[in-house]
Design a protein around this motif. Structure first.
Motif, PDB file in Angstrom:
ATOM      1  N   GLY A 143       0.806  -1.212   0.000  1.00  0.00           N
ATOM      2  CA  GLY A 143       0.000   0.000   0.000  1.00  0.00           C
ATOM      3  C   GLY A 143       0.838   1.259   0.000  1.00  0.00           C
ATOM      4  N   ALA A 144       0.501   2.190   0.890  1.00  0.00           N
ATOM      5  CA  ALA A 144       1.198   3.478   0.970  1.00  0.00           C
ATOM      6  C   ALA A 144       2.442   3.323   1.836  1.00  0.00           C
ATOM      7  CB  ALA A 144       0.268   4.534   1.551  1.00  0.00           C
ATOM      8  N   HIS A 145       3.602   3.272   1.190  1.00  0.00           N
ATOM      9  CA  HIS A 145       4.851   3.058   1.934  1.00  0.00           C
ATOM     10  C   HIS A 145       5.957   4.019   1.520  1.00  0.00           C
ATOM     11  CE1 HIS A 145       5.157   0.015  -1.500  1.00  0.00           C
ATOM     12  NE2 HIS A 145       6.067   0.945  -1.777  1.00  0.00           N
ATOM     13  N   ARG A 146       5.609   5.090   0.842  1.00  0.00           N
ATOM     14  CA  ARG A 146       6.628   6.042   0.377  1.00  0.00           C
ATOM     15  C   ARG A 146       7.545   6.504   1.496  1.00  0.00           C
ATOM     16  NH1 ARG A 146       6.648  11.606   0.776  1.00  0.00           N
ATOM     17  NH2 ARG A 146       8.020  12.713  -0.702  1.00  0.00           N
ATOM     18  N   ASP A 147       6.995   6.724   2.697  1.00  0.00           N
ATOM     19  CA  ASP A 147       7.771   7.282   3.801  1.00  0.00           C
ATOM     20  C   ASP A 147       8.426   6.204   4.671  1.00  0.00           C
ATOM     21  OD1 ASP A 147       6.639   9.572   2.832  1.00  0.00           O
ATOM     22  OD2 ASP A 147       5.298   9.901   4.533  1.00  0.00           O
ATOM     23  N   LEU A 148       8.291   4.932   4.315  1.00  0.00           N
ATOM     24  CA  LEU A 148       8.614   3.865   5.256  1.00  0.00           C
ATOM     25  C   LEU A 148       9.989   3.250   4.996  1.00  0.00           C
ATOM     26  CD1 LEU A 148       5.046   2.338   5.604  1.00  0.00           C
ATOM     27  CD2 LEU A 148       6.126   4.233   6.845  1.00  0.00           C
ATOM     28  N   ALA A 149      10.256   2.115   5.617  1.00  0.00           N
ATOM     29  CA  ALA A 149      11.621   1.611   5.788  1.00  0.00           C
ATOM     30  C   ALA A 149      12.249   1.076   4.505  1.00  0.00           C
ATOM     31  CB  ALA A 149      11.630   0.521   6.849  1.00  0.00           C
ATOM     32  N   VAL A 150      13.554   1.267   4.411  1.00  0.00           N
ATOM     33  CA  VAL A 150      14.367   0.652   3.354  1.00  0.00           C
ATOM     34  C   VAL A 150      15.473  -0.216   3.941  1.00  0.00           C
ATOM     35  CG1 VAL A 150      13.896   2.494   1.678  1.00  0.00           C
ATOM     36  CG2 VAL A 150      15.909   2.674   3.171  1.00  0.00           C
ATOM     37  N   LEU A 151      15.661  -0.161   5.255  1.00  0.00           N
ATOM     38  CA  LEU A 151      16.682  -0.961   5.930  1.00  0.00           C
ATOM     39  C   LEU A 151      16.041  -1.738   7.084  1.00  0.00           C
ATOM     40  CD1 LEU A 151      19.594   1.639   6.246  1.00  0.00           C
ATOM     41  CD2 LEU A 151      19.748  -0.523   4.992  1.00  0.00           C
ATOM     42  N   LYS A 230      18.345  16.761   8.354  1.00  0.00           N
ATOM     43  CA  LYS A 230      17.061  16.093   8.165  1.00  0.00           C
ATOM     44  C   LYS A 230      16.400  16.567   6.886  1.00  0.00           C
ATOM     45  CE  LYS A 230      12.550  15.680  10.553  1.00  0.00           C
ATOM     46  NZ  LYS A 230      11.826  16.012  11.816  1.00  0.00           N
ATOM     47  N   ALA A 231      15.894  15.615   6.113  1.00  0.00           N
ATOM     48  CA  ALA A 231      15.098  15.940   4.926  1.00  0.00           C
ATOM     49  C   ALA A 231      13.664  15.505   5.182  1.00  0.00           C
ATOM     50  CB  ALA A 231      15.652  15.225   3.698  1.00  0.00           C
ATOM     51  N   ARG A 232      12.709  16.376   4.875  1.00  0.00           N
ATOM     52  CA  ARG A 232      11.295  16.101   5.140  1.00  0.00           C
ATOM     53  C   ARG A 232      10.444  16.827   4.109  1.00  0.00           C
ATOM     54  NH1 ARG A 232      11.282  19.385  10.921  1.00  0.00           N
ATOM     55  NH2 ARG A 232      12.677  21.037  10.251  1.00  0.00           N
ATOM     56  N   ASP A 233       9.174  16.508   4.103  1.00  0.00           N
ATOM     57  CA  ASP A 233       8.289  17.058   3.079  1.00  0.00           C
ATOM     58  C   ASP A 233       7.917  18.508   3.309  1.00  0.00           C
ATOM     59  OD1 ASP A 233       8.047  14.925   1.293  1.00  0.00           O
ATOM     60  OD2 ASP A 233       6.527  13.938   2.519  1.00  0.00           O
ATOM     61  N   ARG A 234       7.977  18.976   4.551  1.00  0.00           N
ATOM     62  CA  ARG A 234       7.691  20.376   4.830  1.00  0.00           C
ATOM     63  C   ARG A 234       8.650  20.869   5.911  1.00  0.00           C
ATOM     64  NH1 ARG A 234       3.258  17.373   6.677  1.00  0.00           N
ATOM     65  NH2 ARG A 234       2.966  17.383   8.947  1.00  0.00           N
ATOM     66  N   ALA A 235       8.699  22.161   6.097  1.00  0.00           N
ATOM     67  CA  ALA A 235       9.760  22.756   6.908  1.00  0.00           C
ATOM     68  C   ALA A 235       9.643  22.457   8.392  1.00  0.00           C
ATOM     69  CB  ALA A 235       9.793  24.272   6.694  1.00  0.00           C
ATOM     70  N   SER A 236       8.468  22.098   8.884  1.00  0.00           N
ATOM     71  CA  SER A 236       8.327  21.798  10.306  1.00  0.00           C
ATOM     72  C   SER A 236       7.208  20.791  10.512  1.00  0.00           C
ATOM     73  CB  SER A 236       8.029  23.070  11.111  1.00  0.00           C
ATOM     74  OG  SER A 236       6.754  23.591  10.778  1.00  0.00           O
ATOM     75  N   TYR A 237       7.189  20.229  11.709  1.00  0.00           N
ATOM     76  CA  TYR A 237       6.112  19.331  12.108  1.00  0.00           C
ATOM     77  C   TYR A 237       5.963  18.162  11.136  1.00  0.00           C
ATOM     78  CZ  TYR A 237       1.931  18.233  14.840  1.00  0.00           C
ATOM     79  OH  TYR A 237       1.025  17.617  15.668  1.00  0.00           O
ATOM     80  N   ALA A 238       7.101  17.581  10.731  1.00  0.00           N
ATOM     81  CA  ALA A 238       7.070  16.436   9.819  1.00  0.00           C
ATOM     82  C   ALA A 238       8.185  15.473  10.182  1.00  0.00           C
ATOM     83  CB  ALA A 238       7.235  16.902   8.376  1.00  0.00           C
ATOM     84  N   PHE A 239       7.883  14.179  10.085  1.00  0.00           N
ATOM     85  CA  PHE A 239       8.900  13.169  10.322  1.00  0.00           C
ATOM     86  C   PHE A 239       9.914  13.185   9.180  1.00  0.00           C
ATOM     87  CE2 PHE A 239       5.427  10.591  12.630  1.00  0.00           C
ATOM     88  CZ  PHE A 239       5.689  11.244  13.824  1.00  0.00           C
ATOM     89  N   ALA A 240      11.076  12.623   9.459  1.00  0.00           N
ATOM     90  CA  ALA A 240      12.137  12.589   8.457  1.00  0.00           C
ATOM     91  C   ALA A 240      11.826  11.581   7.357  1.00  0.00           C
ATOM     92  CB  ALA A 240      13.462  12.236   9.116  1.00  0.00           C
ATOM     93  N   LEU A 241      12.037  11.986   6.110  1.00  0.00           N
ATOM     94  CA  LEU A 241      12.147  11.016   5.034  1.00  0.00           C
ATOM     95  C   LEU A 241      13.489  10.300   5.171  1.00  0.00           C
ATOM     96  CD1 LEU A 241      10.790  13.183   2.088  1.00  0.00           C
ATOM     97  CD2 LEU A 241       9.650  11.215   3.146  1.00  0.00           C
TER      98      LEU A 241
END
Length: 331
Positions: A143-151, A230-241
């Motif tokens: 399903g929706a896993h764009r933000d999820l684990a690769v390791l 940290k890289a994230r989708d917006r400047a604040s209040y977002a978990f790390a990609l």
């Protein structure tokens, strides 16, 4: 939200006795994650044990020059602490990159470490989730896993640990002090969180009734610098990609000391041991940094929609190491 009993213990010992006596009990610090999960019906404790007023809200120097951080120290206070900013800047930067100012004013050190490793399916009780309901399945894999684990993920779970603070603590070789029914014990931050394996419902190695009382930082290795990115989708209040905490020491153009940890890539903060091994003694150049990071990320197993995170993590790590190397030369 279901009804629950509430206890404000007067001591660590009283808190632990109460926690050990009720397997559904939860310790309450700032409540920024726990209360949200209770509202969603994910967590349904019969007893909340409020530890926020226990005398665990101090940051003190240890005898060897490290820091002892009480479990109820607020994230905003820890980020602003002069000793943290001076000796462990990666930790201050990580804390300031997490959540929002309002949440940092409430969230605690112990609570940050214990926030649930999660994804949207975990928080939606209408969906199956092995972490919430073992054996029900992991819809995130297809399903929706764009933000999820690769390791380090498994067939049963691909959720990622959301903590910024824990990533910095992992790179800084911090330890967690636990007080439980069987007494006190110490666990390295790098071993505190678990990979999912066949039991993704178990986020950490904490035992029933155990309470985090302190986090201890060893003295920063001499001649090292640290940084969190940290890289994230917006400047604040977002978990790390993807995020990285790096500690680097350079002497005569070569890496003398290196510690590296990734966030946003796995079920726990990912200490990059293979990269560290490749870095020690290597020239402090971007090419060497890239080869070392590639050695670590060779283990990545991205899913259909999140392969971009591998390159994102590589770029973050190489840039962080290059920045530290440049500062070391200029010092």
């Amino acid at each position: 939200m279901k009804s629950f009993a509430y206890l404000r213990p007067g001591s660590v010992a009283e808190a632990v006795r109460a926690g050990a006596g009720d397997p559904t009990a939860r310790y309450l610090g700032g409540g920024t994650n726990l209360v949200d999960l209770m509202k969603l019906g994910v967590e349904e404790p019969a007893l909340l044990i409020d530890v926020s007023r226990l005398p665990l809200d101090r940051v003190t120097r240890t005898g060897d020059g490290g820091l002892r951080i009480g479990a109820t120290v607020r994230n905003s206070d820890l980020a602003a602490h002069p000793d943290v900013r001076r000796s462990y800047p990666a930790l201050s930067q990580a804390l300031l990159s997490g959540a929002s100012g309002q949440l940092r004013n409430t969230a605690t050190t112990g609570g940050n470490l214990l926030q649930r490793t999660r994804c949207p399916y975990f928080q939606d009780v209408s969906k199956p989730c092995n972490k919430r309901s073992p054996g029900s399945g992991c819809p995130a894999r297809e399903g929706a896993h764009r933000d999820l684990a690769v390791l380090g993920h498994s067939q049963d779970c691909v959720a990622t640990n959301p903590s910024d603070m824990a990533v910095a603590l992992a790179a800084l070789d911090a330890t967690v002090l636990l007080h439980g029914p069987e007494g006190e014990r110490t666990v390295p931050v790098t071993g505190f969180h678990r990979l999912p394996g066949d039991n993704p419902d178990q986020d950490t190695v904490i035992r029933p009734g155990e309470l985090i009382t302190d986090v201890v930082l060893p003295p920063a290795p001499g001649g090292t610098l640290s940084l969190y990115r940290k890289a994230r989708d917006r400047a604040s209040y977002a978990f790390a990609l993807a995020s990285v905490a790096a500690v680097l020491g350079v002497r005569e153009g070569r890496v003398e000391y290196a510690a590296l940890a990734f966030g946003g890539l796995a079920h726990r903060p990912w200490r990059a041991r293979a990269a560290e091994d490749a870095l020690r003694g290597a020239p402090a150049t971007e090419d060497a940094f890239r080869r070392a990071v590639d050695a670590e990320l060779a283990a990545a197993r991205p899913l259909r929609d999140n392969g971009f995170k591998v390159d994102l993590a590589r770029r973050l790590a190489v840039d962080a190491l290059a920045r530290l190397a440049s500062r070391a030369v200029a010092a």
